[in-house]
Scaffold this motif. Structure first.
Motif, PDB file in Angstrom:
ATOM      1  N   ASP A 110       0.823  -1.198   0.000  1.00  0.00           N
ATOM      2  CA  ASP A 110       0.000   0.000   0.000  1.00  0.00           C
ATOM      3  C   ASP A 110       0.859   1.250   0.000  1.00  0.00           C
ATOM      4  O   ASP A 110       1.711   1.399   0.883  1.00  0.00           O
ATOM      5  CB  ASP A 110      -0.902   0.035   1.245  1.00  0.00           C
ATOM      6  CG  ASP A 110      -1.934   1.154   1.175  1.00  0.00           C
ATOM      7  OD1 ASP A 110      -1.772   2.146   1.902  1.00  0.00           O
ATOM      8  OD2 ASP A 110      -2.864   1.037   0.349  1.00  0.00           O
ATOM      9  N   GLY A 113       0.394   1.323  -7.773  1.00  0.00           N
ATOM     10  CA  GLY A 113       0.258   2.126  -8.976  1.00  0.00           C
ATOM     11  C   GLY A 113      -0.930   1.631  -9.793  1.00  0.00           C
ATOM     12  O   GLY A 113      -1.649   0.718  -9.376  1.00  0.00           O
ATOM     13  N   GLN A 114      -1.104   2.233 -10.975  1.00  0.00           N
ATOM     14  CA  GLN A 114      -2.217   1.856 -11.852  1.00  0.00           C
ATOM     15  C   GLN A 114      -1.870   0.683 -12.761  1.00  0.00           C
ATOM     16  O   GLN A 114      -2.758   0.101 -13.382  1.00  0.00           O
ATOM     17  CB  GLN A 114      -2.627   3.060 -12.711  1.00  0.00           C
ATOM     18  CG  GLN A 114      -3.257   4.185 -11.919  1.00  0.00           C
ATOM     19  CD  GLN A 114      -4.595   3.795 -11.327  1.00  0.00           C
ATOM     20  OE1 GLN A 114      -5.395   3.092 -11.944  1.00  0.00           O
ATOM     21  NE2 GLN A 114      -4.859   4.251 -10.107  1.00  0.00           N
TER      22      GLN A 114
ATOM     23  N   TYR B  36      -7.527  -6.932   0.631  1.00  0.00           N
ATOM     24  CA  TYR B  36      -7.479  -5.843  -0.327  1.00  0.00           C
ATOM     25  C   TYR B  36      -8.807  -5.754  -1.065  1.00  0.00           C
ATOM     26  O   TYR B  36      -9.471  -6.761  -1.303  1.00  0.00           O
ATOM     27  CB  TYR B  36      -6.378  -6.068  -1.373  1.00  0.00           C
ATOM     28  CG  TYR B  36      -4.986  -6.129  -0.791  1.00  0.00           C
ATOM     29  CD1 TYR B  36      -4.494  -7.320  -0.270  1.00  0.00           C
ATOM     30  CD2 TYR B  36      -4.188  -5.003  -0.746  1.00  0.00           C
ATOM     31  CE1 TYR B  36      -3.229  -7.376   0.288  1.00  0.00           C
ATOM     32  CE2 TYR B  36      -2.910  -5.051  -0.197  1.00  0.00           C
ATOM     33  CZ  TYR B  36      -2.449  -6.247   0.320  1.00  0.00           C
ATOM     34  OH  TYR B  36      -1.187  -6.292   0.871  1.00  0.00           O
ATOM     35  N   HIS B  38     -10.399  -4.435  -4.744  1.00  0.00           N
ATOM     36  CA  HIS B  38      -9.972  -4.130  -6.093  1.00  0.00           C
ATOM     37  C   HIS B  38     -11.178  -3.852  -6.966  1.00  0.00           C
ATOM     38  O   HIS B  38     -12.020  -4.726  -7.159  1.00  0.00           O
ATOM     39  CB  HIS B  38      -9.146  -5.287  -6.677  1.00  0.00           C
ATOM     40  CG  HIS B  38      -8.409  -4.926  -7.917  1.00  0.00           C
ATOM     41  ND1 HIS B  38      -7.837  -5.875  -8.748  1.00  0.00           N
ATOM     42  CD2 HIS B  38      -8.124  -3.731  -8.483  1.00  0.00           C
ATOM     43  CE1 HIS B  38      -7.247  -5.269  -9.759  1.00  0.00           C
ATOM     44  NE2 HIS B  38      -7.403  -3.970  -9.613  1.00  0.00           N
ATOM     45  N   GLN B  42      -8.964   0.243 -11.438  1.00  0.00           N
ATOM     46  CA  GLN B  42      -8.319   0.973 -10.346  1.00  0.00           C
ATOM     47  C   GLN B  42      -7.223   0.130  -9.703  1.00  0.00           C
ATOM     48  O   GLN B  42      -7.162  -1.081  -9.898  1.00  0.00           O
ATOM     49  CB  GLN B  42      -9.348   1.347  -9.268  1.00  0.00           C
ATOM     50  CG  GLN B  42     -10.423   2.314  -9.733  1.00  0.00           C
ATOM     51  CD  GLN B  42     -11.289   2.784  -8.579  1.00  0.00           C
ATOM     52  OE1 GLN B  42     -10.909   2.714  -7.408  1.00  0.00           O
ATOM     53  NE2 GLN B  42     -12.482   3.294  -8.911  1.00  0.00           N
ATOM     54  N   ALA B  43      -6.364   0.801  -8.956  1.00  0.00           N
ATOM     55  CA  ALA B  43      -5.357   0.085  -8.193  1.00  0.00           C
ATOM     56  C   ALA B  43      -6.001  -0.585  -6.989  1.00  0.00           C
ATOM     57  O   ALA B  43      -6.937  -0.045  -6.396  1.00  0.00           O
ATOM     58  CB  ALA B  43      -4.282   1.063  -7.730  1.00  0.00           C
ATOM     59  N   PRO B  44      -5.533  -1.775  -6.637  1.00  0.00           N
ATOM     60  CA  PRO B  44      -6.028  -2.400  -5.397  1.00  0.00           C
ATOM     61  C   PRO B  44      -5.738  -1.504  -4.194  1.00  0.00           C
ATOM     62  O   PRO B  44      -4.835  -0.671  -4.218  1.00  0.00           O
ATOM     63  CB  PRO B  44      -5.244  -3.714  -5.325  1.00  0.00           C
ATOM     64  CG  PRO B  44      -4.859  -4.009  -6.736  1.00  0.00           C
ATOM     65  CD  PRO B  44      -4.592  -2.653  -7.348  1.00  0.00           C
ATOM     66  N   ARG B  45      -6.521  -1.709  -3.121  1.00  0.00           N
ATOM     67  CA  ARG B  45      -6.377  -0.901  -1.913  1.00  0.00           C
ATOM     68  C   ARG B  45      -6.306  -1.803  -0.693  1.00  0.00           C
ATOM     69  O   ARG B  45      -7.146  -2.711  -0.558  1.00  0.00           O
ATOM     70  CB  ARG B  45      -7.563   0.068  -1.791  1.00  0.00           C
ATOM     71  CG  ARG B  45      -7.531   0.948  -0.557  1.00  0.00           C
ATOM     72  CD  ARG B  45      -8.594   2.018  -0.584  1.00  0.00           C
ATOM     73  NE  ARG B  45      -9.951   1.535  -0.412  1.00  0.00           N
ATOM     74  CZ  ARG B  45     -10.928   2.207   0.213  1.00  0.00           C
ATOM     75  NH1 ARG B  45     -10.659   3.390   0.744  1.00  0.00           N
ATOM     76  NH2 ARG B  45     -12.143   1.708   0.282  1.00  0.00           N
ATOM     77  N   LEU B  46      -5.324  -1.562   0.167  1.00  0.00           N
ATOM     78  CA  LEU B  46      -5.200  -2.325   1.411  1.00  0.00           C
ATOM     79  C   LEU B  46      -6.302  -1.918   2.369  1.00  0.00           C
ATOM     80  O   LEU B  46      -6.488  -0.731   2.643  1.00  0.00           O
ATOM     81  CB  LEU B  46      -3.822  -2.066   2.044  1.00  0.00           C
ATOM     82  CG  LEU B  46      -3.549  -2.713   3.390  1.00  0.00           C
ATOM     83  CD1 LEU B  46      -3.456  -4.231   3.256  1.00  0.00           C
ATOM     84  CD2 LEU B  46      -2.253  -2.164   3.999  1.00  0.00           C
ATOM     85  N   TYR B  87      -9.551  -9.590  -2.098  1.00  0.00           N
ATOM     86  CA  TYR B  87      -8.516 -10.616  -2.036  1.00  0.00           C
ATOM     87  C   TYR B  87      -7.915 -10.673  -0.643  1.00  0.00           C
ATOM     88  O   TYR B  87      -7.672  -9.634  -0.022  1.00  0.00           O
ATOM     89  CB  TYR B  87      -7.375 -10.302  -3.016  1.00  0.00           C
ATOM     90  CG  TYR B  87      -7.742 -10.364  -4.468  1.00  0.00           C
ATOM     91  CD1 TYR B  87      -8.115  -9.222  -5.171  1.00  0.00           C
ATOM     92  CD2 TYR B  87      -7.697 -11.568  -5.167  1.00  0.00           C
ATOM     93  CE1 TYR B  87      -8.446  -9.268  -6.519  1.00  0.00           C
ATOM     94  CE2 TYR B  87      -8.022 -11.630  -6.516  1.00  0.00           C
ATOM     95  CZ  TYR B  87      -8.399 -10.482  -7.175  1.00  0.00           C
ATOM     96  OH  TYR B  87      -8.727 -10.541  -8.512  1.00  0.00           O
TER      97      TYR B  87
END
Lengths: 122, 106
Positions: A110, A113-114, B36, B38, B42-46, B87
């Motif tokens: 965390d 990136g894209q 995470y 997702h 977009q980018a995955p997020r913790l 995930y």
């Protein structure tokens, strides 16, 4: 704000090489481990590699060991993924991600990136 | 390699309902588990790390529990922005992800 921008993806023939880059900004890059994670089309996430904050330690998933090499340049705030002997199964969206905490690291990712898309095809 | 199995594969819910997602490890990962979110494009997020700690900025409706081999992510009341793929990931031995659970609108 923290930003990670990947580049270098594209279409490449099997057996050839490619180098991905990830430019970081908004944080003290030299204090964080960095990761590469990939996602094949229609599939889940797969961790690829990690490099410690100072570059002294590197670890790889078994599926890429010996073919992909992670490196970093702390003077340029950039992490790289050198990909060689590419196979069709390496086709994926490649994300770079920062470790969640500085120095000691956590193995949690965390932010991310894209992503940059790599397609291995003849 | 530690294999993570997520269930169900798809969860169909209406906004406001409670979501319960499961992640089972093939061997103990102690508390070295993260979740995470997702979303497409977009980018995955913790969301959760160390099994039960919310990451910075994550709303309190997200909570994690479990240790050893069985873990749960709970969304207490699903908001429209929560529809995504989730995930789990273990950090005990090498790093591996589960196959994901898609939370979709019913």
């Amino acid at each position: 704000q923290v930003q990670l921008v990947e580049s270098g993806g594209g279409v490449v023939q099997p057996g050839r090489s490619l180098r991905l880059s990830c430019a970081a900004s908004g944080f003290t890059f030299s204090s964080y481990a960095m990761h590469w994670v990939r996602q094949a089309p229609g599939k889940g996430l797969e961790w690829v590699a990690i490099i410690s904050y100072d570059g002294s330690n590197k670890y790889y998933a078994d599926s890429v060991k010996g073919r992909l090499t992670i490196s970093r340049d702390n003077s340029k705030n950039t992490v790289y993924l050198q990909m060689s002997s590419l196979r069709a199964e390496d086709t994926a969206l490649y994300y770079c991600a920062r470790d969640y905490r500085a120095v000691a690291g956590t193995n949690w990712f965390d932010p991310w990136g894209q992503g940059t898309l790599v397609t291995v095809s003849s | 390699e530690i294999v993570l199995t997520q269930s169900p594969a798809t969860l169909s819910l209406s906004p406001g309902e409670r979501a319960t997602l499961s992640c089972r490890a093939s061997q103990s990962v102690r508390s070295y588990l993260a979740w995470y979110q997702h979303k497409p494009g977009q980018a995955p997020r913790l969301l959760i790390y160390d099994a039960s700690n919310r990451a910075t900025g994550i709303p309190a409706r997200f909570s994690g529990s479990g240790s050893g081999t069985d873990f749960t992510l709970t969304i207490s009341s699903v908001e429209p922005e929560d529809f995504a793929v989730y995930y789990c990931q273990q950090g005990s031995n090498s790093l591996t992800f589960g196959g994901g659970t898609k939370v979709e609108i019913k």
